[in-house]
Design an enzyme around this catalytic site. Structure first.
Site, PDB file in Angstrom:
ATOM      1  N   CYS A 317     -41.922  88.528  35.482  1.00  0.00           N
ATOM      2  CA  CYS A 317     -40.839  87.957  35.908  1.00  0.00           C
ATOM      3  C   CYS A 317     -39.894  87.968  36.804  1.00  0.00           C
ATOM      4  O   CYS A 317     -39.311  87.076  37.320  1.00  0.00           O
ATOM      5  CB  CYS A 317     -40.049  87.991  34.146  1.00  0.00           C
ATOM      6  SG  CYS A 317     -40.204  89.852  33.725  1.00  0.00           S
ATOM      7  N   ARG A 346     -50.875  97.865  33.047  1.00  0.00           N
ATOM      8  CA  ARG A 346     -49.843  98.936  32.006  1.00  0.00           C
ATOM      9  C   ARG A 346     -50.436 100.390  31.482  1.00  0.00           C
ATOM     10  O   ARG A 346     -51.567  99.789  31.505  1.00  0.00           O
ATOM     11  CB  ARG A 346     -49.348  97.652  30.937  1.00  0.00           C
ATOM     12  CG  ARG A 346     -49.212  96.785  31.174  1.00  0.00           C
ATOM     13  CD  ARG A 346     -47.732  96.421  30.246  1.00  0.00           C
ATOM     14  NE  ARG A 346     -47.515  94.790  29.999  1.00  0.00           N
ATOM     15  CZ  ARG A 346     -47.138  93.675  29.291  1.00  0.00           C
ATOM     16  NH1 ARG A 346     -47.190  94.518  28.379  1.00  0.00           N
ATOM     17  NH2 ARG A 346     -46.460  92.738  30.280  1.00  0.00           N
ATOM     18  N   GLN A 364     -52.165  87.696  30.415  1.00  0.00           N
ATOM     19  CA  GLN A 364     -51.543  86.695  29.938  1.00  0.00           C
ATOM     20  C   GLN A 364     -51.306  85.389  30.411  1.00  0.00           C
ATOM     21  O   GLN A 364     -51.525  85.126  31.406  1.00  0.00           O
ATOM     22  CB  GLN A 364     -49.480  87.651  29.990  1.00  0.00           C
ATOM     23  CG  GLN A 364     -49.539  88.892  29.332  1.00  0.00           C
ATOM     24  CD  GLN A 364     -47.653  89.270  29.885  1.00  0.00           C
ATOM     25  OE1 GLN A 364     -47.387  88.722  30.596  1.00  0.00           O
ATOM     26  NE2 GLN A 364     -47.161  89.855  28.990  1.00  0.00           N
ATOM     27  N   ASP A 366     -48.390  83.940  31.015  1.00  0.00           N
ATOM     28  CA  ASP A 366     -47.044  83.701  30.796  1.00  0.00           C
ATOM     29  C   ASP A 366     -46.391  82.829  31.507  1.00  0.00           C
ATOM     30  O   ASP A 366     -46.970  81.437  32.587  1.00  0.00           O
ATOM     31  CB  ASP A 366     -46.705  84.827  32.096  1.00  0.00           C
ATOM     32  CG  ASP A 366     -46.078  85.715  32.274  1.00  0.00           C
ATOM     33  OD1 ASP A 366     -44.901  85.266  30.960  1.00  0.00           O
ATOM     34  OD2 ASP A 366     -45.638  86.971  32.949  1.00  0.00           O
ATOM     35  N   HIS A 368     -41.959  81.252  33.126  1.00  0.00           N
ATOM     36  CA  HIS A 368     -40.866  82.028  32.889  1.00  0.00           C
ATOM     37  C   HIS A 368     -40.499  80.581  33.156  1.00  0.00           C
ATOM     38  O   HIS A 368     -40.499  79.209  34.309  1.00  0.00           O
ATOM     39  CB  HIS A 368     -40.064  83.055  34.329  1.00  0.00           C
ATOM     40  CG  HIS A 368     -40.835  84.571  33.607  1.00  0.00           C
ATOM     41  ND1 HIS A 368     -42.347  84.446  33.881  1.00  0.00           N
ATOM     42  CD2 HIS A 368     -40.657  84.870  33.118  1.00  0.00           C
ATOM     43  CE1 HIS A 368     -42.873  85.398  33.338  1.00  0.00           C
ATOM     44  NE2 HIS A 368     -41.375  86.284  32.979  1.00  0.00           N
ATOM     45  N   LYS A 450     -35.868  87.846  21.303  1.00  0.00           N
ATOM     46  CA  LYS A 450     -37.102  87.640  21.339  1.00  0.00           C
ATOM     47  C   LYS A 450     -37.857  87.720  19.591  1.00  0.00           C
ATOM     48  O   LYS A 450     -37.415  88.620  18.961  1.00  0.00           O
ATOM     49  CB  LYS A 450     -38.082  88.970  22.009  1.00  0.00           C
ATOM     50  CG  LYS A 450     -38.104  89.831  21.839  1.00  0.00           C
ATOM     51  CD  LYS A 450     -39.143  90.608  22.239  1.00  0.00           C
ATOM     52  CE  LYS A 450     -39.505  91.974  21.709  1.00  0.00           C
ATOM     53  NZ  LYS A 450     -41.269  92.592  21.501  1.00  0.00           N
ATOM     54  N   HIS A 496     -39.003  83.891  29.050  1.00  0.00           N
ATOM     55  CA  HIS A 496     -39.875  84.454  29.256  1.00  0.00           C
ATOM     56  C   HIS A 496     -40.800  84.013  28.101  1.00  0.00           C
ATOM     57  O   HIS A 496     -40.877  84.268  26.821  1.00  0.00           O
ATOM     58  CB  HIS A 496     -40.275  85.900  29.477  1.00  0.00           C
ATOM     59  CG  HIS A 496     -38.751  86.331  30.332  1.00  0.00           C
ATOM     60  ND1 HIS A 496     -39.107  87.550  31.117  1.00  0.00           N
ATOM     61  CD2 HIS A 496     -37.808  86.283  30.098  1.00  0.00           C
ATOM     62  CE1 HIS A 496     -37.767  87.591  31.358  1.00  0.00           C
ATOM     63  NE2 HIS A 496     -37.036  86.983  31.414  1.00  0.00           N
TER      64      HIS A 496
END
Length: 625
Positions: A317, A346, A364, A366, A368, A450, A496
């Site tokens: 992000c 992570r 991910q 992912d 945004h 979320k 996100h």
RNA sequence: GCCGGCGUAGCUCAGUGGUAGAGCAACGGUUUCGUAAACCGUAGGCCGAGGGUUCGAAUCCCCCCGCCGGCUCCA
């Protein structure tokens, strides 16, 4: 009610209700000890399980008189009881405890429940510190507390028992595990003894049969058997290594999400794996999530001192927001959707790692999405539609949504207006889409609420896959703006979102969902030619070549085994179609089609086979037909 | 990270102080077969790593790594 037992946890291990909530038991406003005919089957089973927990505690205290007892609730598949004992229990102890329990059950002790005063309770459980703590808590609501006695053993208890021990159904103690008192990592760790208990022997056996079946579907086992992925301690724990066949599955997953997102106005970006610490300091991640970020790497300065700190990205992000700032944007460009498929890192604690479902390097799908505040509901709806389409494609209907809201505690950014606006907007979008969800207080991200989608794995553990998060905090921190229609510069809202979540976790779930028998479009090997004798190899190779030319993944089993063995191997490899080729097929330029299900479609002309497989591939149907 | 269990051939496992084993897989040969296991043979191991006890350790002890089940955590 706040459910403290969420997350990757066995369904069977989950408590039926909150044992620390004095209000929640006994259910149905029923007496604490009842006869069989007074309650329904489910309640009776709960009572058998809870009663068994009492017998467990009785027996354990007989074996360890200095032991301390905590709580012993019923759970979905049985019961447990938490103890503080002078030494760890061994598997041999477990057999001994089980033996003694059965003996005590056979003696048919009656359960006697009564109410006593708080003062009496304190005296009675003087040597039981955990009970004292419960008395402290329960006495806030009531000046009388329940106790239940059987076989000379008395437990502080709200009730919920059968009449006598012989009414307790068949049980088996399964395992002992550490469990923190009141689920708090800071408090003592107790020994939890789990037992399985069902109304009948048949149901108990069926329970263990289900567990065995689940183990056969376990993605860690199938991943090894089907040569999809591997782990190696030399490479590192939690770093999945995809073998060629596993890499194909992943490529197909990526291909799918790219297609879906390209069709919906997403733009792919790529931002690499590293970023400076200053970025994560500004975004707030360093403050909130440094414990799951890998430690800083430093540049080398000329004087040998450490220079700037760099971190492996634990998420995209802040980088995407920085990328957004590369140019000034008009409201006319919004929504602007930056998608990225880059591996993130992570540092998950060692005890958390689990096959593909919990890893340290994850990728991910992912994105945004930068929007104006009044685009929230519409854009969230679009994301929900994308989630729906993806799960339909995989044929995975069993998921549930959670709406995670802020709670007390330091991590949530202090901006009440932003929070209430974001929560309302997200809730409205979910409602507009007609989605059922459970609200969870205190589970939000530090920057916003979320909506998460959860799916259970074959062992009953729940895993978060899709997530849709509203962020009204980070864009401001990182200086994101757009020029509104009035010419003013305003801060965009950022959504996100990840649809698969991570390809790694989703692949683990998929393997279990299909039990390794992937639909044709995902299958690493889509068909295999099986020549019956060597003289059939030329045509088998021709068939394979023709199908490969049509974009299908096909090979030829040209080993010198018998056809039966080749079929067996192909079947165990879960290849969707086996194409058997003998004299008749060579003669008629065809192949005999055997479906993975065992069904024999008989000889089909090559053209027809190619068309059929191509259709299955392109349509991505879940079940081969 | 915590508690408990486990780690022997690619896989599943036997071996509890005295020369490392089986089945399947792999590899070589024979066989050329019609819808879930042909036959014969060969090879395969720092017994997870390191340290210790012992005349001698896969086996006992310590420590580390990894895996499994829970607990806690999970942007």
């Amino acid at each position: 009610m706040r459910l403290p037992w969420r997350g990757p946890q066995l369904d069977g291990m989950r408590m039926a209700d909150d044992p620390f909530d004095a209000e929640s038991e006994p259910l149905q406003g029923l007496p604490s000890v009842v006869a069989r005919d007074d309650v329904d089957e489910a309640e009776w089973l709960r009572r058998m399980r809870h009663s068994a927990a009492h017998v467990l505690a009785q027996v354990v205290l007989e074996m360890f008189p200095e032991g301390k007892i905590a709580i012993g609730p019923p759970i979905d598949t049985g019961f447990y009881y938490d103890f503080d004992l002078p030494r760890p229990l061994t598997p041999e102890d477990l057999s001994e405890i089980q033996k003694r329990m059965r003996k005590e059950i056979g003696r048919n002790h009656r359960f006697i429940w009564e109410e006593i005063t708080v003062a009496e309770a304190r005296t009675r459980f003087a040597d039981q510190p955990f009970k004292q703590e419960l008395i402290d808590q329960f006495s806030l609501d009531s000046d009388r507390l329940g106790i239940c006695t059987h076989a000379g053993f008395t437990d502080l208890c709200r009730g919920g028992h059968v009449e006598s021990t012989r009414q307790i159904g068949p049980l088996r103690l399964t395992n002992v595990a550490g469990a923190y008192w009141r689920g708090d990592e800071q408090r003592p760790q107790l020994q939890r003894v789990y037992g399985a208990l069902f109304a009948t022997r048949e149901e108990l056996d069926a329970h263990f049969a289900r567990i065995e079946e689940a183990q056969r579907r376990d993605h860690r086992r199938l991943g090894r058997e089907l040569e999809l992925f591997a782990f190696d301690e030399l490479v590192g724990a939690g770093v999945p290594l995809l073998l060629p066949d596993g890499a194909i599955v992943r490529q197909e997953m990526e291909r799918l999400i790219r297609e879906l997102q390209d069709a919906r106005g997403y733009q792919e970006v790529w931002t690499g794996h590293l970023a400076r610490g200053e970025l994560f300091r500004r975004s707030g991640h360093l403050e909130n999530y440094s414990d799951v970020m890998y430690p800083a790497m430093h540049e080398h300065n000329e004087d040998g001192e450490d220079g700037d700190a760099y971190f492996l990205k634990p998420m995209n992000c802040p980088v995407h927001m920085t990328l957004y700032n590369n140019t000034l944007h008009s409201y006319r460009e919004l929504p602007l959707r930056y998608a990225e498929y880059t591996t993130l890192y992570r540092f998950e604690k060692s005890g958390q790692l689990s096959g593909l479902t919990r890893v340290r390097s994850l990728t991910q799908d992912d994105c945004h999405i930068f929007i104006t505040p009044d685009q929230i509901t519409d854009e969230v709806s679009r994301v929900l539609e994308l989630v729906q389409t993806l799960f339909e494609t995989y044929g995975m209907p069993n998921f549930r949504y959670e709406l995670s809201l802020p709670g007390e505690g330091g991590k949530f950014v202090d901006d009440a207006d932003a929070w209430s606006f974001a929560v309302r907007a997200l809730r409205d979008a979910l409602d507009a889409a007609g989605i059922d969800y459970v609200e969870q207080q205190g589970e939000a991200a530090f920057y916003g609420p979320k909506a998460d989608l959860f799916v259970s794995d074959v062992m009953g553990r729940e895993w978060q896959l899709s997530t849709i998060q509203l962020d009204l905090i980070q864009p401001a921190r990182l200086g994101c703006v757009y020029v509104a229609d009035d010419g003013e510069r305003r801060t965009p809202v950022v959504i996100h979102r990840a649809i698969h979540g991570s390809f790694e976790r989703f692949m683990g779930i998929l393997i279990e969902h299909y039990a390794g028998a992937f639909p044709l479009w995902l299958a690493p090997k889509q068909a295999r030619c099986i020549p019956i004798a060597d003289r059939h190899q030329d045509w088998a190779n021709d068939v394979a070549a023709e199908l490969r030319a049509a974009g299908l993944r096909v090979d030829v089993d040209d080993g010198n085994e018998r056809m039966q063995a080749k079929i067996r191997n192909g079947q165990r490899r879960k290849i969707p179609y086996l194409l058997v080729i003998g004299d008749r097929e060579v003669e008629s330029k065809s192949a005999a089609v055997r479906v993975r299900t065992g069904e024999d479609l008989g000889a089909m002309p090559l053209d027809q086979i190619r068309d059929m497989l191509t259709r299955l591939k392109v349509s991505r149907v879940s079940e081969p037909v």
